[in-house]
Design a protein around this motif. Structure first.
Motif, PDB file in Angstrom:
ATOM      1  N   ALA A 200     -11.726 -12.281  34.811  1.00 57.90           N
ATOM      2  CA  ALA A 200     -10.601 -13.539  34.665  1.00 57.90           C
ATOM      3  C   ALA A 200      -9.733 -13.005  33.694  1.00 57.90           C
ATOM      4  CB  ALA A 200     -11.541 -14.724  34.211  1.00 57.90           C
ATOM      5  N   VAL A 201     -10.156 -12.512  32.452  1.00 57.43           N
ATOM      6  CA  VAL A 201      -9.397 -12.221  31.461  1.00 57.43           C
ATOM      7  C   VAL A 201      -8.086 -11.114  31.759  1.00 57.43           C
ATOM      8  CG1 VAL A 201      -9.126 -11.310  29.049  1.00 57.43           C
ATOM      9  CG2 VAL A 201     -10.803 -12.918  29.527  1.00 57.43           C
ATOM     10  N   PHE A 202      -8.905 -10.097  32.788  1.00 56.21           N
ATOM     11  CA  PHE A 202      -7.749  -9.098  33.235  1.00 56.21           C
ATOM     12  C   PHE A 202      -6.751  -9.732  34.019  1.00 56.21           C
ATOM     13  CE2 PHE A 202      -6.800  -5.807  36.614  1.00 56.21           C
ATOM     14  CZ  PHE A 202      -6.374  -4.988  35.728  1.00 56.21           C
ATOM     15  N   VAL A 203      -7.078 -10.544  35.054  1.00 58.94           N
ATOM     16  CA  VAL A 203      -6.201 -11.278  35.909  1.00 58.94           C
ATOM     17  C   VAL A 203      -5.147 -12.104  35.011  1.00 58.94           C
ATOM     18  CG1 VAL A 203      -5.974 -13.136  37.618  1.00 58.94           C
ATOM     19  CG2 VAL A 203      -7.684 -11.492  37.737  1.00 58.94           C
ATOM     20  N   MET A 204      -5.640 -12.585  33.866  1.00 59.68           N
ATOM     21  CA  MET A 204      -4.882 -13.423  32.979  1.00 59.68           C
ATOM     22  C   MET A 204      -3.695 -12.697  32.383  1.00 59.68           C
ATOM     23  SD  MET A 204      -5.916 -15.948  29.470  1.00 59.68           S
ATOM     24  CE  MET A 204      -6.768 -16.882  30.714  1.00 59.68           C
ATOM     25  N   TRP A 205      -4.190 -11.578  32.037  1.00 59.00           N
ATOM     26  CA  TRP A 205      -3.111 -10.730  31.447  1.00 59.00           C
ATOM     27  C   TRP A 205      -2.119 -10.100  32.237  1.00 59.00           C
ATOM     28  CZ3 TRP A 205      -1.660 -10.334  26.551  1.00 59.00           C
ATOM     29  CH2 TRP A 205      -2.473 -10.498  25.544  1.00 59.00           C
ATOM     30  N   VAL A 206      -2.495  -9.856  33.754  1.00 58.06           N
ATOM     31  CA  VAL A 206      -1.933  -9.257  34.691  1.00 58.06           C
ATOM     32  C   VAL A 206      -0.718 -10.505  35.122  1.00 58.06           C
ATOM     33  CG1 VAL A 206      -1.605  -8.473  37.156  1.00 58.06           C
ATOM     34  CG2 VAL A 206      -3.520  -7.649  35.668  1.00 58.06           C
ATOM     35  N   VAL A 207      -0.978 -11.399  35.219  1.00 60.07           N
ATOM     36  CA  VAL A 207      -0.345 -12.664  35.636  1.00 60.07           C
ATOM     37  C   VAL A 207       0.837 -12.955  34.582  1.00 60.07           C
ATOM     38  CG1 VAL A 207       0.128 -14.976  36.405  1.00 60.07           C
ATOM     39  CG2 VAL A 207      -2.032 -13.781  37.190  1.00 60.07           C
ATOM     40  N   ASN A 208       0.249 -12.925  33.317  1.00 61.03           N
ATOM     41  CA  ASN A 208       1.384 -12.755  32.300  1.00 61.03           C
ATOM     42  C   ASN A 208       2.359 -11.713  32.087  1.00 61.03           C
ATOM     43  OD1 ASN A 208       2.259 -13.108  29.568  1.00 61.03           O
ATOM     44  ND2 ASN A 208       0.391 -13.050  28.342  1.00 61.03           N
ATOM     45  N   PHE A 209       1.739 -10.518  32.569  1.00 61.66           N
ATOM     46  CA  PHE A 209       2.853  -9.246  32.791  1.00 61.66           C
ATOM     47  C   PHE A 209       3.901  -9.630  33.805  1.00 61.66           C
ATOM     48  CE2 PHE A 209       3.514  -5.945  35.881  1.00 61.66           C
ATOM     49  CZ  PHE A 209       3.963  -5.102  35.219  1.00 61.66           C
ATOM     50  N   ALA A 210       3.320 -10.346  34.967  1.00 62.28           N
ATOM     51  CA  ALA A 210       4.309 -10.321  36.054  1.00 62.28           C
ATOM     52  C   ALA A 210       5.337 -11.525  35.597  1.00 62.28           C
ATOM     53  CB  ALA A 210       3.402 -10.941  37.177  1.00 62.28           C
ATOM     54  N   VAL A 211       5.061 -12.738  34.940  1.00 60.49           N
ATOM     55  CA  VAL A 211       5.646 -13.811  34.680  1.00 60.49           C
ATOM     56  C   VAL A 211       6.790 -13.131  33.446  1.00 60.49           C
ATOM     57  CG1 VAL A 211       5.954 -15.938  33.014  1.00 60.49           C
ATOM     58  CG2 VAL A 211       4.097 -15.532  34.906  1.00 60.49           C
ATOM     59  N   ALA A 212       6.373 -12.357  32.632  1.00 61.31           N
ATOM     60  CA  ALA A 212       7.320 -11.950  31.674  1.00 61.31           C
ATOM     61  C   ALA A 212       8.382 -10.978  32.356  1.00 61.31           C
ATOM     62  CB  ALA A 212       6.410 -10.824  30.502  1.00 61.31           C
ATOM     63  N   LEU A 213       7.904 -10.204  33.211  1.00 54.44           N
ATOM     64  CA  LEU A 213       8.869  -8.990  33.895  1.00 54.44           C
ATOM     65  C   LEU A 213       9.804  -9.759  34.927  1.00 54.44           C
ATOM     66  CD1 LEU A 213       9.422  -6.187  34.678  1.00 54.44           C
ATOM     67  CD2 LEU A 213       7.675  -6.497  36.577  1.00 54.44           C
ATOM     68  N   VAL A 214       9.536 -10.908  35.616  1.00 52.11           N
ATOM     69  CA  VAL A 214      10.180 -11.726  36.496  1.00 52.11           C
ATOM     70  C   VAL A 214      11.176 -12.589  35.840  1.00 52.11           C
ATOM     71  CG1 VAL A 214      10.190 -12.976  38.587  1.00 52.11           C
ATOM     72  CG2 VAL A 214       8.772 -10.925  38.346  1.00 52.11           C
TER      73      VAL A 214
ATOM     74  N   PHE B  79      20.706  -1.252  23.259  1.00 51.55           N
ATOM     75  CA  PHE B  79      20.294  -0.589  24.399  1.00 51.55           C
ATOM     76  C   PHE B  79      21.188  -0.613  25.887  1.00 51.55           C
ATOM     77  CE2 PHE B  79      16.063  -0.396  21.719  1.00 51.55           C
ATOM     78  CZ  PHE B  79      16.124   0.829  21.560  1.00 51.55           C
ATOM     79  N   GLY B  80      21.790  -1.749  25.662  1.00 49.89           N
ATOM     80  CA  GLY B  80      22.568  -2.183  26.851  1.00 49.89           C
ATOM     81  C   GLY B  80      21.779  -2.809  27.887  1.00 49.89           C
ATOM     82  N   LEU B  81      20.671  -3.631  27.431  1.00 51.26           N
ATOM     83  CA  LEU B  81      19.624  -3.945  28.415  1.00 51.26           C
ATOM     84  C   LEU B  81      20.212  -4.964  29.567  1.00 51.26           C
ATOM     85  CD1 LEU B  81      16.675  -5.001  25.975  1.00 51.26           C
ATOM     86  CD2 LEU B  81      16.987  -2.963  27.310  1.00 51.26           C
ATOM     87  N   THR B  82      19.605  -4.724  30.699  1.00 48.12           N
ATOM     88  CA  THR B  82      19.825  -5.635  31.818  1.00 48.12           C
ATOM     89  C   THR B  82      18.753  -6.640  31.828  1.00 48.12           C
ATOM     90  OG1 THR B  82      18.655  -4.341  33.401  1.00 48.12           O
ATOM     91  CG2 THR B  82      20.981  -3.824  33.088  1.00 48.12           C
ATOM     92  N   SER B  83      18.992  -7.406  32.812  1.00 47.76           N
ATOM     93  CA  SER B  83      17.641  -8.653  32.677  1.00 47.76           C
ATOM     94  C   SER B  83      16.332  -8.178  33.245  1.00 47.76           C
ATOM     95  CB  SER B  83      18.012  -9.766  34.066  1.00 47.76           C
ATOM     96  OG  SER B  83      19.228 -10.287  33.318  1.00 47.76           O
ATOM     97  N   LEU B  84      16.446  -6.816  34.209  1.00 46.95           N
ATOM     98  CA  LEU B  84      15.281  -6.054  34.375  1.00 46.95           C
ATOM     99  C   LEU B  84      14.786  -5.481  33.295  1.00 46.95           C
ATOM    100  CD1 LEU B  84      13.275  -5.278  36.560  1.00 46.95           C
ATOM    101  CD2 LEU B  84      15.002  -3.633  37.206  1.00 46.95           C
ATOM    102  N   GLY B  85      15.721  -4.913  32.294  1.00 44.84           N
ATOM    103  CA  GLY B  85      15.268  -4.138  31.223  1.00 44.84           C
ATOM    104  C   GLY B  85      14.563  -4.920  30.168  1.00 44.84           C
ATOM    105  N   GLU B  86      15.140  -6.160  30.052  1.00 44.72           N
ATOM    106  CA  GLU B  86      14.400  -7.133  29.113  1.00 44.72           C
ATOM    107  C   GLU B  86      12.969  -7.550  29.783  1.00 44.72           C
ATOM    108  OE1 GLU B  86      16.602 -10.690  28.477  1.00 44.72           O
ATOM    109  OE2 GLU B  86      18.320  -9.577  28.086  1.00 44.72           O
ATOM    110  N   GLY B  87      12.681  -7.545  31.011  1.00 42.06           N
ATOM    111  CA  GLY B  87      11.436  -7.963  31.512  1.00 42.06           C
ATOM    112  C   GLY B  87      10.495  -6.738  31.376  1.00 42.06           C
ATOM    113  N   ILE B  88      11.088  -5.375  31.606  1.00 44.48           N
ATOM    114  CA  ILE B  88      10.205  -4.378  31.370  1.00 44.48           C
ATOM    115  C   ILE B  88       9.681  -4.046  29.833  1.00 44.48           C
ATOM    116  CG2 ILE B  88      10.249  -1.841  31.549  1.00 44.48           C
ATOM    117  CD1 ILE B  88      12.148  -1.982  34.009  1.00 44.48           C
TER     118      ILE B  88
END
Length: 471
Positions: free
Chosen positions: A401-415, A58-67
């Motif tokens: 708490a579980v919702f926050v856990m998934w949201v932080v997980n999302f942020a780490v994977a994106l960044v 797909f010609g992924l950039t680093s941001l694309g990998e995170g997304i």
């Protein structure tokens, strides 16, 4: 006397046969339902092996990998919110059937994705199933298991999650030889089909049947897991507990206005964030990318991640055996100290010249970090979140708490991939090391100790402690 002896002798085989049948029934339930946990692990772990080949396709950039990586996680955050409500309305088994169907369709859609936007949407939909299963599977197991094995059966789900990740790493290693990334992603449909088909042969839980006024169905399930003479008492106990919890839920929002309860909720949300901000899923999702940055080839880097999956399974087993002996707080604090040292050494290792020996060193340090993480922080946080909240707000607070856990997980994977390219692996892992230090200070100051206390006594102790710290 002789008649009594004869009666006891004839009862013995019946009791033994009933116990054997109950054991087979429970093992069957665990084997099928825990496939939800295995799919959770597989679908979160498999992306690590597919990304290097998707990058070229797909010609992924680093941001694309995170997304691409994080799309599943934001879906899981919303899936975790949907799962609890859906399981109350449709039933635990029917909700798992829904999740199984989405697992099948999502896995196939991801594997066949023609474009990057299609892949992103497909990963989000698959995340809905992952998040729902993360809530429904332990709920189903905890409600259908007899009380004397409930803890072991629910913990088995956690073991299945890391086992699913290990399976993903093994599949990735085999298929990497052919760059078959679509097969890596699509093979998740096979256990999803097994889950979907197997659930047709399982009942729902006694608690859900009772909530819908289906006493006979509830009794039928209990007769398959308990001695017949114990069924009436268990039916009465479930009905009483359900009524107490219904009363408790009605007062949940009002209870959150109480300062000590709000304080506990914030501590729980903080613990959920700690579990993710310390970098575990950066390793789970991007281990091959990290190893490739040391000069290791793509195939070798993907194969090397098997060690990370294997240590996760072993460390989770060790953590389960330690948690009741050592206590929650000491496990968290000592684990975070070990993670800090591991990350400091890992950051330093990236300043060494690239070589085969350095690649092995980086892998060993990642394995050491994961051992500390899975045996201590992962085990301890999940258990604390299940224990620390008062009954009246337990469901609401746990969900938050579980919702926050998934949201932080999302942020780490994106960044993370963007950060890796922007500042390098060394600075990135030292950043996670700093997060571990801050997390250690947080846990030392705020994490409660729940070892050895009944939930009723625990609520009293936590109230006293929270009010004393607030004052």
């Amino acid at each position: 006397m002789a008649a009594a002896t004869s009666q006891a002798a004839s009862a013995g085989p019946r009791v033994s046969a009933q116990a054997r049948n109950a054991k087979r029934f429970i093992v069957g339930i665990a084997a099928i339902a825990a496939l939800g946990g295995a799919l959770f692990g597989y679908d979160t772990g498999v992306i690590s092996g597919a990304l290097p080949f998707m990058e070229d396709h797909f010609g992924l950039t680093s941001l694309g990998e995170g997304i691409i990586t994080s799309a599943l996680l934001i879906g899981a955050a919303f899936g975790s919110l949907i799962g609890g409500r859906m399981s109350d309305a449709l039933g635990r088994r029917n909700s798992l059937l829904w999740a199984g169907a989405v697992f099948i369709g999502g896995a196939l859609a991801v594997a066949l994705s023609p474009t990057l936007p299609f892949m992103t949407v497909a990963r989000f939909v698959l995340g809905l199933a992952v998040g729902s299963a993360s809530v429904i599977t332990p709920l189903y197991l905890s409600e259908i298991a007899p009380p004397h094995i409930r803890g072991r059966l629910v913990s088995f789900n956690s073991l299945m999650i890391v086992s699913g990740q290990l399976l993903a790493y093994l599949v990735n290693a085999v298929l990497a030889h052919w760059a078959a990334w679509r097969w890596m992603l699509g093979l998740a449909a096979l256990p999803a089909v097994a889950l979907f088909v197997g659930l047709f042969f399982l009942p729902d839980t006694p608690r859900w049947y009772i909530s819908k006024g289906r006493q006979d169905d509830a009794a039928g399930v209990l007769r398959r897991t308990l001695p017949v003479e114990d069924v009436p008492a268990e039916l009465a106990r479930i009905d009483q507990a359900r009524n107490l919890e219904a009363d408790a839920r009605r007062g949940a929002w009002e209870q959150l206005r109480t300062p000590w309860v709000r304080r506990l909720l914030l501590v729980g949300i903080g613990l959920a964030a700690v579990q993710q901000i310390t970098g575990v899923n950066a390793v789970v999702y991007f281990a091959p990318k990290i190893l490739a940055s040391t000069g290791l080839g793509t195939g070798a880097a993907i194969t090397a991640t098997i060690a990370i999956g294997a240590i996760s399974v072993l460390a989770t087993t060790i953590g389960m055996s330690l948690i009741d002996r050592v206590g929650r707080r000491p496990l968290l604090i000592n684990g975070l100290a070990g993670m800090t040292v591991s990350l400091a050494l890992l950051g330093a290792a990236f300043h060494l010249p690239h070589s085969g020996a350095v690649s092995v060193l980086v892998l060993c340090l990642m394995v050491l970090y994961m051992a500390f993480m899975q045996a201590t922080l992962n085990t301890g946080v999940w258990l604390l979140l299940a224990e620390m909240f008062p009954l009246k707000v337990r469901g609401l607070a746990m969900g938050a708490a579980v919702f926050v856990m998934w949201v932080v997980n999302f942020a780490v994977a994106l960044v993370f991939p963007v950060l890796l390219d922007a500042v390098g692996a060394s600075t990135t892992f030292w950043f996670f090391g700093v997060m571990c230090v801050l997390s250690l200070l947080f846990c030392k100051r705020y994490a409660p100790e729940t070892k050895g206390l009944a939930l009723e006594d625990l609520e009293h102790e936590l109230r006293k402690t929270a009010e004393a710290k607030a004052g």
